[in-house]
Design a protein around this motif. Structure first.
Motif, PDB file in Angstrom:
ATOM      1  N   LEU A  29     -15.049  29.374 -76.436  1.00 28.44           N
ATOM      2  CA  LEU A  29     -14.527  28.210 -77.134  1.00 28.44           C
ATOM      3  C   LEU A  29     -14.410  27.014 -76.196  1.00 28.44           C
ATOM      4  O   LEU A  29     -14.353  27.151 -74.984  1.00 28.44           O
ATOM      5  N   SER A  30     -14.354  25.853 -76.791  1.00 27.12           N
ATOM      6  CA  SER A  30     -14.117  24.662 -75.985  1.00 27.12           C
ATOM      7  C   SER A  30     -12.661  24.675 -75.533  1.00 27.12           C
ATOM      8  O   SER A  30     -11.840  25.419 -76.064  1.00 27.12           O
ATOM      9  N   GLY A  31     -12.379  23.857 -74.531  1.00 28.57           N
ATOM     10  CA  GLY A  31     -11.033  23.848 -73.971  1.00 28.57           C
ATOM     11  C   GLY A  31      -9.964  23.629 -75.031  1.00 28.57           C
ATOM     12  O   GLY A  31      -8.970  24.362 -75.097  1.00 28.57           O
ATOM     13  N   GLY A  32     -10.179  22.668 -75.857  1.00 34.37           N
ATOM     14  CA  GLY A  32      -9.174  22.354 -76.864  1.00 34.37           C
ATOM     15  C   GLY A  32      -9.040  23.463 -77.883  1.00 34.37           C
ATOM     16  O   GLY A  32      -7.942  23.790 -78.334  1.00 34.37           O
ATOM     17  N   GLN A  33     -10.190  24.037 -78.233  1.00 29.18           N
ATOM     18  CA  GLN A  33     -10.139  25.146 -79.187  1.00 29.18           C
ATOM     19  C   GLN A  33      -9.346  26.308 -78.604  1.00 29.18           C
ATOM     20  O   GLN A  33      -8.583  26.974 -79.296  1.00 29.18           O
ATOM     21  N   LYS A  61     -18.652  17.947 -75.742  1.00 30.41           N
ATOM     22  CA  LYS A  61     -18.550  17.113 -74.540  1.00 30.41           C
ATOM     23  C   LYS A  61     -18.784  17.950 -73.281  1.00 30.41           C
ATOM     24  O   LYS A  61     -19.589  17.592 -72.410  1.00 30.41           O
ATOM     25  N   THR A  62     -18.072  19.041 -73.200  1.00 33.31           N
ATOM     26  CA  THR A  62     -18.227  19.885 -72.010  1.00 33.31           C
ATOM     27  C   THR A  62     -19.630  20.471 -71.956  1.00 33.31           C
ATOM     28  O   THR A  62     -20.246  20.554 -70.890  1.00 33.31           O
ATOM     29  N   THR A  63     -20.129  20.840 -73.108  1.00 34.75           N
ATOM     30  CA  THR A  63     -21.492  21.381 -73.141  1.00 34.75           C
ATOM     31  C   THR A  63     -22.485  20.344 -72.621  1.00 34.75           C
ATOM     32  O   THR A  63     -23.418  20.677 -71.889  1.00 34.75           O
ATOM     33  N   MET A  64     -22.269  19.098 -72.972  1.00 35.29           N
ATOM     34  CA  MET A  64     -23.150  18.041 -72.491  1.00 35.29           C
ATOM     35  C   MET A  64     -23.123  18.008 -70.961  1.00 35.29           C
ATOM     36  O   MET A  64     -24.158  17.899 -70.303  1.00 35.29           O
TER      37      MET A  64
HETATM   38  N1  LIG Z   1     -21.463  30.459 -75.195  1.00 36.96           N
HETATM   39  C1  LIG Z   1     -21.072  29.963 -76.380  1.00 36.96           C
HETATM   40  N2  LIG Z   1     -21.250  30.704 -77.470  1.00 36.96           N
HETATM   41  C2  LIG Z   1     -20.867  30.234 -78.668  1.00 36.96           C
HETATM   42  N3  LIG Z   1     -20.331  29.024 -78.862  1.00 36.96           N
HETATM   43  C3  LIG Z   1     -20.124  28.250 -77.801  1.00 36.96           C
HETATM   44  C4  LIG Z   1     -20.483  28.680 -76.504  1.00 36.96           C
HETATM   45  N4  LIG Z   1     -20.178  27.690 -75.636  1.00 36.96           N
HETATM   46  C5  LIG Z   1     -19.643  26.692 -76.385  1.00 36.96           C
HETATM   47  N5  LIG Z   1     -19.609  27.022 -77.671  1.00 36.96           N
HETATM   48  C6  LIG Z   1     -19.134  26.227 -78.774  1.00 36.96           C
HETATM   49  O1  LIG Z   1     -19.728  24.949 -78.631  1.00 36.96           O
HETATM   50  C7  LIG Z   1     -18.866  23.948 -79.093  1.00 36.96           C
HETATM   51  C8  LIG Z   1     -18.815  22.852 -78.049  1.00 36.96           C
HETATM   52  O2  LIG Z   1     -17.962  23.179 -76.990  1.00 36.96           O
HETATM   53  P1  LIG Z   1     -17.538  22.149 -75.860  1.00 36.96           P
HETATM   54  O3  LIG Z   1     -16.805  22.922 -74.864  1.00 36.96           O
HETATM   55  O4  LIG Z   1     -18.735  21.448 -75.404  1.00 36.96           O
HETATM   56  O5  LIG Z   1     -16.555  21.216 -76.608  1.00 36.96           O
HETATM   57  P2  LIG Z   1     -15.754  19.978 -76.038  1.00 36.96           P
HETATM   58  O6  LIG Z   1     -16.306  18.799 -76.704  1.00 36.96           O
HETATM   59  O7  LIG Z   1     -15.768  20.000 -74.579  1.00 36.96           O
HETATM   60  O8  LIG Z   1     -14.327  20.297 -76.605  1.00 36.96           O
HETATM   61  P3  LIG Z   1     -12.873  20.103 -75.928  1.00 36.96           P
HETATM   62  O9  LIG Z   1     -12.497  18.721 -76.159  1.00 36.96           O
HETATM   63  O10 LIG Z   1     -12.034  21.017 -76.716  1.00 36.96           O
HETATM   64  O11 LIG Z   1     -13.003  20.480 -74.525  1.00 36.96           O
HETATM   65  C9  LIG Z   1     -17.545  24.604 -79.357  1.00 36.96           C
HETATM   66  O12 LIG Z   1     -17.402  24.755 -80.762  1.00 36.96           O
HETATM   67  C10 LIG Z   1     -17.651  25.955 -78.712  1.00 36.96           C
HETATM   68  O13 LIG Z   1     -16.933  26.908 -79.402  1.00 36.96           O
END
Ligand SMILES: Nc1ncnc2c1ncn2[C@@H]1O[C@H](COP(=O)(O)OP(=O)(O)OP(=O)(O)O)[C@@H](O)[C@H]1O
Ligand SMILES: Nc1ncnc2c1ncn2[C@@H]1O[C@H](COP(=O)(O)OP(=O)(O)OP(=O)(O)O)[C@@H](O)[C@H]1O
Ligand SMILES: [Mg+2]
Ligand SMILES: [Mg+2]
Lengths: 545, 232, 378, 285, 389
Positions: free
Chosen positions: B134-138, D81-84
């Motif tokens: 999950l993402s950090g916030g999630q 965002k983090t994924t980016m």
């Molecule tokens: N390995 C993975 N398998 C399945 N889903 C994933 C994986 N990595 C990330 N995700 C999903 O991709 C989405 C993007 O995650 P990301 O961490 O990039 O979010 P974010 O924008 O950084 O959020 P936050 O503000 O909460 O940090 C999320 O819904 C996350 O659950």
């Protein structure tokens, strides 16, 4: 009184009863009496004389003749220094076959020693007489034996039997036996027919005879002069060969699965203690060993107190082994391992120490030698498939058992909270504690479960190999390979890895040899991990970091 | 319901908590404030039992719980949302939430109540995903959900809004308010997001270098005294 | 597998600072001096003399020092880079075999069959040396092999393993597979290394009678020098910035990548270095114990090495040396005085060490020292 | 208090500048093959898609960042965002799309290490530091240097480098914790340490994932100042959920809003905050 | 000193403990017996037991310790060839005396060693001859199955040469090796079965130690009976069969120089002594102890050494060696056997036994009397010239 003695006793008793019921119809035979002079060479003749006596006894249509032969085969025929021959009935009672009377076995009577040659002769002799047995099963076995004998003197007997035979199976077997003898007939048509018949059996045992027909002698002439017969023989050979390679393939598959089940049983406990809990459990092998020793003890107990139920000691050993090893495991967990969570490498050191202690403990108690654990009778022998592939019962039982244990583990881990808690604890012990998991108790239970499963594995291993202090060491490396290859913490991975390793090994072994197969497997493991650095079922993504 | 008396705690040689005392009444929300590294997290860990205390006492509902293990405290109805989330990374979201109910008897912990998904709708769509993915916030949302499904009587929240998007922060505030209004739950909230804390707190305590330097009720929270201890 | 492991004492040294503290230097030199003296006491004093050291003791210590060097090598990868090898026995043995080839050829025609070939080859009807035995009659070439063979195996194995990012137990297990496979391979007679009997019955080294007391002493001193050099080298590596990169690697490899270090090179460096060190230890071991065979490649042997390190104190360099000495010393002692019960004692010691000395013997000593220090300076 | 902080910042800037100009000196051999920024753009993302078992964390995302720009990226939890950042730093390989550093460096073809060499540094969302290393060692490891094996083995800390570490320590206020293992720091302290490590790396492009999460308001303010100082000389991408902070660093610059893996809105802070869709999915009413 | 120290060098732990432990006990029993009879040269024997733990370098270390530290006059010990090879240099260097009690592959002769076990011609070759005889089943095809190490390889090499000399073709010989500790014999048994369809087949097994049980179990369950394909083993004796359910093995063979089932007064006394000793010392499983060939060889060795010491009137190694040649002893195997003057091996009778259901052996063939050992097998090229020391 040993197991053999009991079994023999019963066999004997049944036989005697059979004899009694048969007595009226065998009245005509009564006339041909058993003669002490006929038996005398059995006691002190040379091998040739003994062979002759056996052959004569085989042709004697007297019920006690067969009884004598059977007793001789099973080392129950005794001779006194005076040359009197006696059949041991069990429990010091004996019967004089000449007089037909029962008496106590004289103290100076000694069992008559036979060797393989005599043993073979006895089976042959018995087969002939058994061709006329009432029991179709006995007749069938006898006919099968005669197929291979190639003894031309039996051809008339076989024909005689064939004429009387009504049971289709026995008939078929007799026909083959007949055919194998027909091959020597001067009539090419008969020989051709015989070759075809032998080809139809798909039985590898006839290969050399058929191949012999195609061989050339020194002058370059074929042993079998007739062209058409040779063609038939070639076709028959091809057929048999094709069948043999099918059998080989099926055999490898079975051997693979069965080796896989052994690996699986050896590894399953470790899949919990190491895979789920993260304890590098070097004492795993010794838990297997304890399971095997519990089996041994159960066998002793049964022999002592419930000899009639001896065949079921393995079943009784299962819960006992589970409980005993689980108890050992829990004790270890509480005294040593619980202080080492989160320091997996330290568990290696401590459990290595424990394994030394357990091993030496067993040496002190049971001695350094192996102890004897025998297969119960329902696990001895095997079923023959495809006319040549023997699936032994103990292997079959172990395959089934492995599947059952996997199912049991799967149930426990996926349908109780235990599995969830254990996984949560290994991932984050502190947080698991904070959400209310009694970590200490769960650890103890989980380690006990893993150990108990290892104990079950030990019961299974005791049915295949040695039961000795070193039993565990031999399986330790393999178990770790299986668990790691499957992906740590993945039950399905463990199963597939075990089966995969077993099968690859068994398909490699015929052409690489056992040593190179083992080396190849190890190299393959190294290469495989390159491709899948986290095992077969590796979780991927962020969560692994 | 929660009564902390003169708690001292040491990390090796360093004295991290110095005679901290505080009290929390049922149905109230207490905000714990302070700069980075003053010992807030340490205090919460001591309350949860993750860290042992050197001296002092922690009483919950009148019973001294200062020697109980964390799971025993959880069984008494304390739930904890730690800083850094501490999600079970390789368990699925669903399993993570189920873990929240670990202290309950198995029979009543088979199903997840739907309410929790109303608060955090993303979690419902991601039940089968691994928590660590999950993402950090999630993850933060998951951590809060995990604490709430336990139906606790005291919730300890260590910076619950960290990394959460503004709209959900508002939702979380709503929930905390709701819980507080139910009147049977105590809430201990450690928060850097000052406005959030001020909005929700009935009482507050300010820590500095392991000591309580200011305390009071809602009305005093905006005072200079507090601000002074929070600025650099 | 990143155990939350903290070095026994936080590295107080400023990066780039001296190798050892003066006190440590003094201790080290004193230890070396005492050890160096022992063979002299053996050679110079008559057996009855109270200060006489028996040749048995000297031989024993020589062997232990080889073990210590292997343990030191293992500590470098395990204690610092967090790479647990359960297969270091293979490097030890390969070094031993490389030297053993020379020693076998040095037997000349004094073997049982009086052939220029080693007995086992004669027996297998081999007429010539197989290609991989070429030049092994030259001592220097054999020494080169001692370094190259374990080094090359480690490099190749490591390259593929680290490139695929194999870590933790996965790595440990495949090292185990490696040593197991090597053992089976060397067990085979056809491999050309004497099957399970291995090499034995050496006669001479560099022309000296291998059983002569002064040859033994010389071997002992060589080992001592090698061990001391290995310790200093290992210390230099771990005190360098590279050492800190290694520990960072152990704790968080991926983080290290993001700040621009490529773990592959670092791991490969320390892994190969360790293998070479281990190979040298093996090479020194063979002439002293007089035999090398595939038993050294068994998985048990490798696990025992790990145990020496753990008992002595992982990640301390000096610990593994102490551990190798202590464990083997106890083993030697127990197997004579408690031949039937020594495994209980040894097993118990392993258990107790882990429970009560999590940082090993050296950790305990350090703890005691710091407590004393604390008492002195309240 | 204020003047001293300003001085620290100046010192740090000086250090960074020196490194920028003196590409010949000690690190000559690491010098990345020069980022070509002739078009004034340091980072291009073009049609990036990342999918995990069918779930699209990034969906045809396109974005570019100018040289010296400070770009704020906001968006709901799970927007990608983090994924980016994972894609940019080579941690995650995109399913499709291209990512370029300057005109010439194709990030999708490089590993994490090479990307770090090329000049991209990152602060992670959850503080990740070397827990068993002291604060000093953490900084030392991060410090710009030739990071190959041999130079690392023979590396000696020069006076300048020691000074640079010193001033960073001052800046992140961990001077009194120099020799503590980083694992023992509090959460906020770790955040600062990671920022310090990032600065020591002297990257051209800094990626900061929630730099002020868990910081007090005062520290947040300080971080804002620091980032503002860096702007111009370095390019920055900052992800935050703290709107006040974003407003304070974005100034008149662009803010990008991600949603479900693609750009939802882009504009100044004020524009974005007024956008109904952004309010709907992110800010809340 | 008023005692004579005697070293006992057998593994009490590790993989070889399974075989060697009982040799240690027999040695202690024999020493006790000698001491009860007044000792040697009027002195009591003092056994020094050490545990080399199945670790070959440790064998060398312990040998050195026994000779150099404990100053023993003689050492009885070692089982595997590699352990013997490992201690040899030590015995040569320190001029010690070793009695080695186990059958082995030959190709060795050392002044410092007396071999009381069989050389290949005292075990393997008679066994194969028997298998080829009519009584033995007239085997014409052979599977040489062994564990992959030196003893099986060497023995099989000798056997192959021997079989060639008997006109057996290479196509009728199959050599199969398994790794140490191999436990899965399914494929091999299937192959034996296949091979045996080609004609009368026998298996010559040099499988080591622990692998025997899985092999025999598999054999039994696959339905290969001794009457079809007899297996003759050189490492399976009474002690090994104690750990096996022997019923499926009935009829398979073993070749040794001694069986417990041999009937003569000396043997009866020996067995009784051993049983009584086991009971008195409370050895594990004392109720079921058995004697076997290496135990007998140990027993003979110690007694012969005693006789030699008494003849030499000294425990001095060289004197004892000189006195050993020609020593005779009335052994439990039913003959008065002699230590060869030149080759340090015993003249021994050869017995072939068939396994019985109770784990004992039926002797089905034996030599007329003791035969001389040929440590240098004449079936190996280049050995013709080698005879004695
Ligand atoms: N390995 C993975 N398998 C399945 N889903 C994933 C994986 N990595 C990330 N995700 C999903 O991709 C989405 C993007 O995650 P990301 O961490 O990039 O979010 P974010 O924008 O950084 O959020 P936050 O503000 O909460 O940090 C999320 O819904 C996350 O659950
Ligand atoms: N395990 C530990 N060992 C030693 N010292 C520690 C440990 N954990 C925290 N500390 C120290 O204790 C002090 C208090 O830490 P704590 O985590 O409680 O702070 P905090 O108030 O929660 O700060 P933040 O707002 O940054 O989360 C800090 O100085 C920290 O460095
Ligand atoms: Mg905190
Ligand atoms: Mg994020």
């Amino acid at each position: 009184m040993s197991l053999t003695a009991i079994l023999n006793f019963w066999r004997r008793a049944v036989l005697v009863m059979l004899m009694l019921t048969l007595a009226p119809c065998a009245l005509a035979a009564e006339t041909a009496n058993i003669d002490a002079a006929l038996l005398a060479p059995l006691a002190d003749g040379d091998t040739g004389a003994k062979l002759q006596a056996i052959s004569q006894l085989g042709q004697l249509p007297h019920p006690r003749a067969a009884q004598i032969l059977e007793a001789l085969a099973s080392e129950n025929l005794y001779a006194t220094p005076g040359g009197r021959i006696l059949i041991l009935l069990g429990d010091k009672r004996a019967m004089d076959p000449v007089a037909g009377e029962q008496l106590d076995l004289p103290a100076d009577a000694d069992s008559i020693v036979i060797n393989n040659r005599l043993r073979r002769a006895i089976t042959g002799a018995l087969a002939v007489s058994q061709l006329f047995s009432e029991n179709p099963q006995v007749r069938l076995a006898a006919a099968r034996r005669l197929q291979q004998s190639g003894d031309a003197s039996t051809v008339a007997l076989i024909a005689q039997a064939l004429a009387k035979e009504t049971n289709p199976d026995v008939r078929a077997a007799l026909e083959i036996a007949h055919a194998s003898l027909e091959l020597k007939s001067p009539d090419p048509a008969l020989r051709k027919h015989a070759a075809e018949a032998l080809g139809n059996t798909n039985n590898g045992a006839f290969r050399p005879i058929l191949a012999g027909m195609l061989a050339r002698d020194a002058g370059g002439a074929y042993t079998e002069p007739d062209e058409a017969v040779r063609a038939a023989a070639t076709a028959a050979l091809k057929r048999i060969d094709r069948h043999l390679s099918t059998i080989e393939w099926a055999g490898n598959l079975f051997y693979g699965v069965s080796l896989g089940s052994v690996l699986l049983l050896a590894a399953l406990g470790l899949a919990i203690t190491f895979g789920l809990m993260g304890v590098i459990n070097m004492a795993h092998g010794e838990l297997l060993m304890i399971g095997a020793y519990v089996t041994y003890l159960m066998q002793l107990l049964f022999r002592q107190f419930a000899p009639a139920w001896i065949d079921w000691y393995v079943i009784a050993a299962l819960p006992m082994a589970f409980l005993a090893t689980a108890a050992v495991g829990m004790a270890l967990e509480r005294t040593v391992i619980q202080w080492l969570y989160g320091r997996p490498l330290e568990t290696l050191l401590a459990t290595w120490g424990i394994s030394l202690i357990l091993m030496q403990g067993v040496r002190t108690i049971f001695g350094a030698q192996n102890v004897e654990v025998s297969n119960p009778s329902w696990m001895s022998g095997g079923v023959t498939l495809l006319g040549g592939l023997v699936l032994s019962y103990n292997r079959l039982a172990i395959i089934v058992f492995a599947l059952l244990v996997v199912f049991f583990v799967w149930l426990l881990l996926n349908h109780t909270r235990l599995g969830l808690f254990v996984r949560a604890i290994t991932q984050n012990r502190r947080m698991a504690d904070c959400v209310g998991v009694p970590t200490g108790r769960i650890d103890m239970l989980a380690f006990g479960l893993g150990s108990g499963i290892a104990g079950l594995g030990g019961v299974a291993l005791s049915q295949l190999g040695n039961v000795g202090p070193d039993l565990g060491r031999g399986y330790l490396v393999d178990s770790f390979m299986v668990v790691v290859l499957g992906g740590v913490g993945q039950l399905a991975g463990t199963v597939i890895a075990a089966m995969g390793l077993g099968s690859i090994n068994k398909f490699l072994e015929p052409w690489a040899g056992a040593v190179m197969a083992k080396i190849t497997i190890l190299v393959l493991i190294v290469l495989f991990v390159q491709k899948r650095p986290q095992g077969l079922f590796a979780p991927r993504g962020r969560s692994v970091e | 319901m929660l009564d902390v008396q003169a708690v001292n705690q040491y990390y090796g040689g360093s004295h991290t908590l110095r005679g901290v005392s505080l009290a929390l009444k049922r149905g109230e929300c207490l905000a714990l404030l302070g700069r980075n590294g003053v010992g807030k997290t340490t205090l919460l860990k001591c309350l949860m039992g993750v860290l042992p205390i050197a001296s002092g006492s922690v009483r919950f509902d009148g019973v001294d719980i200062s020697r109980l293990a964390p799971h025993e405290r959880a069984a008494r109805g304390i739930a904890y949302v730690p800083q850094g989330r501490d999600i079970f990374a390789r368990l699925t979201v669903e399993e993570n939430i189920l873990m929240g109910m670990a202290a309950k008897p198995a029979a009543s912990a088979r199903r997840i109540k739907g309410e929790i998904f109303e608060l955090f709708p993303v979690l419902r769509t991601m039940l089968a995903r691994r928590g660590g993915d999950l993402s950090g916030g999630q993850q933060q949302q998951l951590a809060i959900a995990r604490a709430l499904v336990a139906e606790p009587r005291l919730v300890i929240l260590d910076e619950p809004t960290e990394g959460i998007q503004p709209s959900i922060i508002k939702d979380i505030a709503k929930v905390i308010r709701l819980l507080r209004e139910r009147g049977d739950i105590g809430i201990l909230l450690c928060e850097q997001y000052f406005d959030f804390a001020r909005e929700l707190a009935d009482q507050f305590v300010v820590l500095s270098r392991g000591e309580v330097v200011a305390a009071g009720d809602k009305s005093q929270i905006g005072g200079d005294d507090v601000r002074r201890h929070l600025s650099v | 597998m990143s155990a939350p492991y903290t070095p026994a004492a936080p590295g107080r040294l400023q990066p780039g600072q001296r190798l050892f503290s003066p006190k440590a230097w003094a201790g080290l030199l004193a230890a070396v001096a005492v050890l160096a003296l022992l063979p002299l006491l053996n050679l110079a004093l008559p057996p009855g003399h109270p200060l006489h050291v028996s040749s048995y003791t000297v031989a024993l210590l020589g062997k232990f020092m080889c073990y210590a060097m292997a343990a030191l090598a293992l500590d470098l990868v395990w204690g610092y880079a967090g790479i647990l090898s359960l297969g270091h026995g293979v490097f030890f043995a390969l070094g031993g075999y490389a030297h053993g080839m020379y020693l076998m050829r040095a037997i000349g025609r004094d073997g049982v069959y009086q052939s220029h070939l080693p007995d086992f080859m004669v027996f297998l009807d081999w007429k010539e040396y197989p290609w991989y035995w070429a030049f092994t009659d030259h001592f220097l070439y054999a020494m080169l092999l001692v370094v190259l063979v374990p080094g090359a195996l480690a490099f190749i194995f490591g390259y593929f393993a680290f490139r695929s990012r194999i870590k933790g137990v996965y790595f440990s297990i495949i090292t185990q597979a490696m040593t197991f496979a090597a053992m089976l391979l060397f067990f085979r007679n056809d491999t050309g290394f004497g099957g399970n009997n291995g090499f034995t019955d050496f006669k001479r080294i560099l022309g000296f009678d291998i059983t002569a007391p002064d040859t033994r002493a010389a071997l002992y001193w060589t080992t001592l020098a090698a061990l001391a050099a290995a310790l200093v080298a290992a210390r230099a590596v771990t005190q360098s910035k590279l050492g800190r990169v290694l520990t960072a690697l152990r704790d968080s490899e991926s983080r290290l990548r993001f700040i621009g270090y490529d773990p592959l090179g670092f791991k490969l460096f320390v892994w190969t270095l360790s293998a070479v060190m281990c190979g040298i230890a093996g090479a020194l071991y063979v002439p002293q114990v007089g035999i090398i065979n595939p038993g050294e490649m068994s998985t048990e042997t490798s696990i025992e090495m790990v145990i020496w390190v753990a008992t002595g104190g992982r990640g301390t360099l000096i610990g593994p040396i102490v551990g190798a000495g202590a464990v083997n010393g106890l083993k030697t002692w127990f197997t004579s005085v408690l031949p039937e019960f020594w495994l209980y004692a040894l097993g118990l010691i392993f258990v107790l060490t882990t429970l009560f000395l999590p940082q090993g013997i050296v950790g305990l000593l350090r703890q005691l020292a710091s407590r004393r220090y604390a008492r002195k300076t309240p | 208090m204020k003047p001293s902080r300003a001085r620290q910042l100046q010192e740090l800037q000086a250090a960074l500048l020196m490194a920028d100009s003196g590409s010949d000196a000690p690190y000559g051999r690491v010098a990345s093959p020069g980022v070509d920024t002739r078009h004034g753009v340091i980072l291009y993302l073009e049609g990036i898609t990342v999918s995990f078992d069918g779930f699209k964390a990034l969906n045809n995302l396109s974005l570019d960042i100018g040289v010296g720009e400070l770009r704020c990226v906001i968006g709901p939890n799970g927007a990608g965002k983090t994924t980016m950042m994972d894609v940019i730093t080579g941690k995650t390989a995109p399913t499709s799309g291209t990512a370029f550093f300057g005109q010439n460096i194709d990030l999708t073809k490089l590993g994490e290490t090479e990307i770090a060499h090329a000049g991209i540094g990152r602060k992670f969302q959850r503080p990740t530091v070397f827990e068993n290393h002291s604060v000093f060692e953490n900084l030392e490891l991060a410090m710009k240097a030739d990071k190959r094996v041999k130079p690392t083995l023979f590396a000696r800390l020069t006076g300048e480098q020691a000074d640079a570490i010193d001033s960073t320590l001052e800046l992140i206020r961990l001077k009194h914790e120099v020799w503590r293992p980083a694992g023992l720091l509090s959460h906020g302290q770790k955040q600062w340490l990671e920022i310090g490590m990032l600065l020591m790396q002297e990257p051209q492009l800094l990626l900061l994932d929630e730099p002020v999460a868990g910081m007090t308001d005062a520290e947040t303010e300080r971080t804002g100042e620091l980032l503002n100082e860096l702007k111009g000389r370095h390019s920055l991408m900052v992800v935050e959920h703290d709107m006040d902070f974003v407003a304070s660093i974005a100034g008149a610059g662009k803010v990008t809003v991600l949603h479900e893996g693609s750009v939802l809105a882009e504009g100044t802070m004020a524009q974005v905050q007024a956008d109904q869709r952004v309010i709907e999915v992110y800010l809340g009413r | 000193a008023d005692t004579i120290k005697v070293g006992i060098l057998h593994s009490l732990s590790g993989t070889m403990a399974i075989s060697e432990t009982s040799l240690k006990d027999v040695a202690l029993m024999t020493i006790e017996e000698i001491n009860a009879g007044g000792g040697v040269l009027g002195k009591q024997l003092e056994p020094v037991v050490v545990d080399p733990a199945s670790n070959w370098p440790l064998f060398a270390e312990k040998a050195r310790q026994l000779l150099a530290q404990d100053k023993v006059s003689v050492v009885f010990g070692a089982w595997t060839s590699v352990s013997r090879k490992s201690v040899l240099p030590v015995f040569k260097e320190l001029n010690g005396l070793l009695f080695y009690p186990v059958q082995y592959e030959g190709e060795e002769l050392e002044k410092n060693v007396f071999y009381t076990g069989a050389a290949p011609n005292q075990q393997a070759i008679p066994a194969v001859e028997y298998l080829m005889s009519e009584d033995g089943g007239g085997a014409r095809r052979f599977v040489l199955l062994g564990t992959d190490y030196v003893y099986p390889r060497t023995t099989n090499k000798i056997l192959r040469a021997f079989l060639h000399s008997k006109g057996v073709k290479d196509s009728d010989i199959e050599e199969v090796y398994t790794p140490f500790g191999h436990a899965d014999y399914q494929t091999i048994v299937a192959n034996i079965k296949k091979f045996s369809t080609g004609g009368k087949t026998a298996v010559v097994s040099t499988i080591n130690g622990d692998s025997n049980v899985p092999f025999y179990k598999e054999l039994g369950n696959a339905g290969l009976k001794a009457t079809d394909v007899p297996v003759v083993a050189f490492s399976v004796g009474e002690e090994e069969l104690r750990g096996v359910d022997a019923k499926p093995l009935v009829g398979h063979l073993a070749a040794w120089n001694y069986f417990q089932s041999i009937k003569n007064p000396v043997n009866a006394a020996f067995i009784d002594k051993w049983k009584a000793y086991a009971k008195a010392k409370n050895l594990p499983n004392a109720a079921t102890v058995v004697t076997n060939d290496p135990m007998e060889a140990t027993y003979i060795g110690i007694h012969m050494w005693k006789q030699a010491v008494e003849q030499a009137k000294s425990t001095d190694v060289d004197k004892v060696i000189a006195a050993m040649g020609g020593q005779t002893f009335t052994a439990p195997d039913g003959f008065t056997i002699q230590m060869d003057k030149t080759n340090h091996h015993l003249h021994k009778p050869v017995y072939i036994g068939e396994i019985k259901g109770d784990g004992q052996f039926n002797v089905v063939w034996k030599t007329k009397g003791p035969i001389r050992a040929q440590p240098w097998s004449p079936y190996i090229a280049g050995n013709e010239s080698k005879q004695g020391l």
